[in-house]
Design a protein around this motif. Structure first.
Motif, PDB file in Angstrom:
ATOM      1  N   GLY A 177       0.839  -1.195   0.000  1.00  7.07           N
ATOM      2  CA  GLY A 177       0.000   0.000   0.000  1.00  7.07           C
ATOM      3  C   GLY A 177       0.875   1.247   0.000  1.00  7.07           C
ATOM      4  N   TYR A 178       0.338   2.338   0.513  1.00  3.83           N
ATOM      5  CA  TYR A 178       1.109   3.594   0.532  1.00  3.83           C
ATOM      6  C   TYR A 178       2.252   3.506   1.546  1.00  3.83           C
ATOM      7  N   GLN A 179       3.396   4.079   1.165  1.00  2.00           N
ATOM      8  CA  GLN A 179       4.553   4.138   2.063  1.00  2.00           C
ATOM      9  C   GLN A 179       5.165   5.530   2.008  1.00  2.00           C
ATOM     10  N   VAL A 180       6.078   5.796   2.944  1.00  2.88           N
ATOM     11  CA  VAL A 180       6.806   7.079   2.893  1.00  2.88           C
ATOM     12  C   VAL A 180       7.938   6.930   1.877  1.00  2.88           C
ATOM     13  N   PRO A 181       7.941   7.757   0.812  1.00  2.66           N
ATOM     14  CA  PRO A 181       9.024   7.656  -0.168  1.00  2.66           C
ATOM     15  C   PRO A 181      10.320   8.277   0.369  1.00  2.66           C
ATOM     16  N   HIS A 182      11.451   7.718  -0.034  1.00  2.00           N
ATOM     17  CA  HIS A 182      12.748   8.249   0.394  1.00  2.00           C
ATOM     18  C   HIS A 182      13.674   8.388  -0.800  1.00  2.00           C
ATOM     19  N   GLY A 183      14.741   9.197  -0.613  1.00  2.00           N
ATOM     20  CA  GLY A 183      15.790   9.322  -1.620  1.00  2.00           C
ATOM     21  C   GLY A 183      15.614  10.550  -2.487  1.00  2.00           C
ATOM     22  N   GLY A 184      16.758  11.112  -2.917  1.00  2.00           N
ATOM     23  CA  GLY A 184      16.744  12.271  -3.820  1.00  2.00           C
ATOM     24  C   GLY A 184      15.941  13.429  -3.253  1.00  2.00           C
ATOM     25  N   LEU A 185      15.176  14.046  -4.109  1.00  2.00           N
ATOM     26  CA  LEU A 185      14.394  15.225  -3.703  1.00  2.00           C
ATOM     27  C   LEU A 185      13.277  14.879  -2.715  1.00  2.00           C
ATOM     28  N   PHE A 186      12.930  13.597  -2.598  1.00  2.00           N
ATOM     29  CA  PHE A 186      11.911  13.215  -1.602  1.00  2.00           C
ATOM     30  C   PHE A 186      12.365  13.566  -0.182  1.00  2.00           C
ATOM     31  N   GLU A 187      13.675  13.730   0.032  1.00  2.00           N
ATOM     32  CA  GLU A 187      14.132  14.122   1.372  1.00  2.00           C
ATOM     33  C   GLU A 187      13.824  15.591   1.658  1.00  2.00           C
ATOM     34  N   ARG A 188      13.517  16.352   0.606  1.00  2.00           N
ATOM     35  CA  ARG A 188      13.242  17.793   0.772  1.00  2.00           C
ATOM     36  C   ARG A 188      11.766  18.140   0.624  1.00  2.00           C
ATOM     37  N   ILE A 189      11.099  17.448  -0.305  1.00  2.00           N
ATOM     38  CA  ILE A 189       9.683  17.769  -0.575  1.00  2.00           C
ATOM     39  C   ILE A 189       8.863  16.487  -0.738  1.00  2.00           C
ATOM     40  N   SER A 190       7.566  16.599  -0.496  1.00  2.00           N
ATOM     41  CA  SER A 190       6.691  15.427  -0.614  1.00  2.00           C
ATOM     42  C   SER A 190       6.417  15.059  -2.069  1.00  2.00           C
ATOM     43  N   CYS A 191       6.456  16.036  -2.969  1.00  4.21           N
ATOM     44  CA  CYS A 191       6.021  15.776  -4.351  1.00  4.21           C
ATOM     45  C   CYS A 191       7.019  16.270  -5.398  1.00  4.21           C
ATOM     46  N   PRO A 192       8.177  15.621  -5.500  1.00  5.07           N
ATOM     47  CA  PRO A 192       9.120  16.028  -6.544  1.00  5.07           C
ATOM     48  C   PRO A 192       8.553  15.856  -7.954  1.00  5.07           C
ATOM     49  N   ASN A 193       7.618  14.907  -8.133  1.00  4.66           N
ATOM     50  CA  ASN A 193       7.038  14.750  -9.486  1.00  4.66           C
ATOM     51  C   ASN A 193       6.294  16.025  -9.895  1.00  4.66           C
ATOM     52  N   HIS A 194       5.552  16.613  -8.952  1.00  5.67           N
ATOM     53  CA  HIS A 194       4.822  17.830  -9.281  1.00  5.67           C
ATOM     54  C   HIS A 194       5.786  19.013  -9.442  1.00  5.67           C
ATOM     55  N   PHE A 195       6.807  19.066  -8.573  1.00  8.21           N
ATOM     56  CA  PHE A 195       7.821  20.124  -8.693  1.00  8.21           C
ATOM     57  C   PHE A 195       8.501  20.053 -10.072  1.00  8.21           C
ATOM     58  N   GLY A 196       8.890  18.827 -10.472  1.00 10.20           N
ATOM     59  CA  GLY A 196       9.554  18.659 -11.766  1.00 10.20           C
ATOM     60  C   GLY A 196       8.667  19.115 -12.911  1.00 10.20           C
ATOM     61  N   GLU A 197       7.379  18.786 -12.818  1.00  8.37           N
ATOM     62  CA  GLU A 197       6.464  19.166 -13.905  1.00  8.37           C
ATOM     63  C   GLU A 197       6.284  20.698 -13.965  1.00  8.37           C
ATOM     64  N   ILE A 198       6.262  21.336 -12.802  1.00  8.86           N
ATOM     65  CA  ILE A 198       6.160  22.808 -12.784  1.00  8.86           C
ATOM     66  C   ILE A 198       7.412  23.412 -13.438  1.00  8.86           C
ATOM     67  N   LEU A 199       8.596  22.849 -13.133  1.00  8.43           N
ATOM     68  CA  LEU A 199       9.825  23.342 -13.773  1.00  8.43           C
ATOM     69  C   LEU A 199       9.768  23.147 -15.287  1.00  8.43           C
ATOM     70  N   GLU A 200       9.273  21.965 -15.698  1.00  7.23           N
ATOM     71  CA  GLU A 200       9.198  21.672 -17.141  1.00  7.23           C
ATOM     72  C   GLU A 200       8.448  22.763 -17.900  1.00  7.23           C
TER      73      GLU A 200
END
Ligand code: NDP
Length: 247
Positions: free
Chosen positions: A170-193
């Motif tokens: 099920g759902y877990q706490v993600p770790h590694g990379g930008l996940f250590e700084r923000i909850s949603c690096p996927n959304h951050f990356g898309e905003i940068l794109e």
């Protein structure tokens, strides 16, 4: 042209007006899914149909329109297509969510958004933009680099989240990379794109897409972040929602 730019400005204002509303209403999909939002469809195919208009409309209008196809047009079509081939044809079918559904209302709204956004940007680049920009200029280099960095962040983050369900968990706490700084690096990356795309394109339609992306994704990340904090009592307190160190 005399009505086109005012329409794009009005369309952008709708995004800004929607923003505070989206900060209050959790969009009912994924972890926020709940009943009462009408008929539901399979989420893999929901993603496919939502994104298909974007994949088709902008490249077709740009390439079929009468405006001369300069290098900037090819580059923007290339970046857009790169993103939407993944989002439409690859991402939905990599999701490890079995039997999950999303409201038809969300699919319909996204189809409407993607079609409008595709038409606005495709009309500009295929039919209306002035032809005389140097290539590559500083905007193209800066915007193109930002787009590619954002896309890299988005793809890595999506892949990491999808991998969390490798063994059907099920759902877990993600770790590694930008996940250590923000909850949603996927959304951050898309905003940068799409911010990078707007800088490279340097047009009102592309700016409007970047504004819409921020106004849509920042509230989603805000909701995801609040959900992580509620669900996991030991969730790292130093993580922000979507912009490292800020929000
Ligand atoms: P999410 O992060 O909510 O979900 C992505 C996938 O990962 C889903 O299958 C989700 O499962 C799973 N997942 C997420 N977090 C976890 C976790 N902690 N543990 C286990 N599985 C998890 O992303 P969105 O659905 O909001 O967005 C998907 C992509 O689409 C992103 O790249 C986003 O940037 C992009 N997007 C772009 C928009 C735009 O306006 N340009 C609009 C919306 C999305 P489940 O579905 O079960 O929650």
């Amino acid at each position: 042209m005399s009505t086109f730019l005012p329409l794009v400005i009005a369309w952008t204002i709708i995004a800004l007006v929607t923003f505070p509303f989206l900060l209050r209403v959790r969009v009912p999909y994924g972890r926020h899914a709940r009943v009462g939002w009408g008929p539901q469809v399979d989420n893999h195919w929901g993603w496919f149909w939502m994104e298909l208009p974007a994949l088709l409309i902008f490249p077709m209008m740009t390439l079929l329109g009468p405006r001369p196809k300069d290098l900037l047009s090819w580059m923007l079509v290339g970046l857009w297509t790169l993103h939407y081939v993944n989002r439409t044809l690859i991402f939905p079918f990599r999701l490890r969510t079995r039997g999950k559904k999303m409201p038809l209302l969300i699919v319909g709204s996204a189809v409407l958004f993607n079609a409008t956004n595709g038409v606005i940007n495709g009309w500009w680049l295929g039919f209306a933009a002035p032809p005389d920009r140097a290539f590559p200029d500083a905007l193209v280099i800066l915007g193109g680099a930002l787009f590619l960095i954002g896309m890299g962040i988005n793809l890595r983050a999506d892949a990491r989240l999808i991998a969390l369900r490798r063994h059907g968990e099920g759902y877990q706490v993600p770790h590694g990379g930008l996940f250590e700084r923000i909850s949603c690096p996927n959304h951050f990356g898309e905003i940068l794109e799409w911010s990078g795309f707007a800088i490279a394109a340097w047009s009102l339609p592309a700016l409007s897409f970047a504004v819409w992306t921020f106004c849509n994704l920042a509230p989603r990340a805000h909701d995801h972040h609040a959900w992580y904090r509620r669900t996991f009592p030991d969730y790292p307190r130093s993580r922000k929602a979507v912009v490292p160190f800020i929000w």
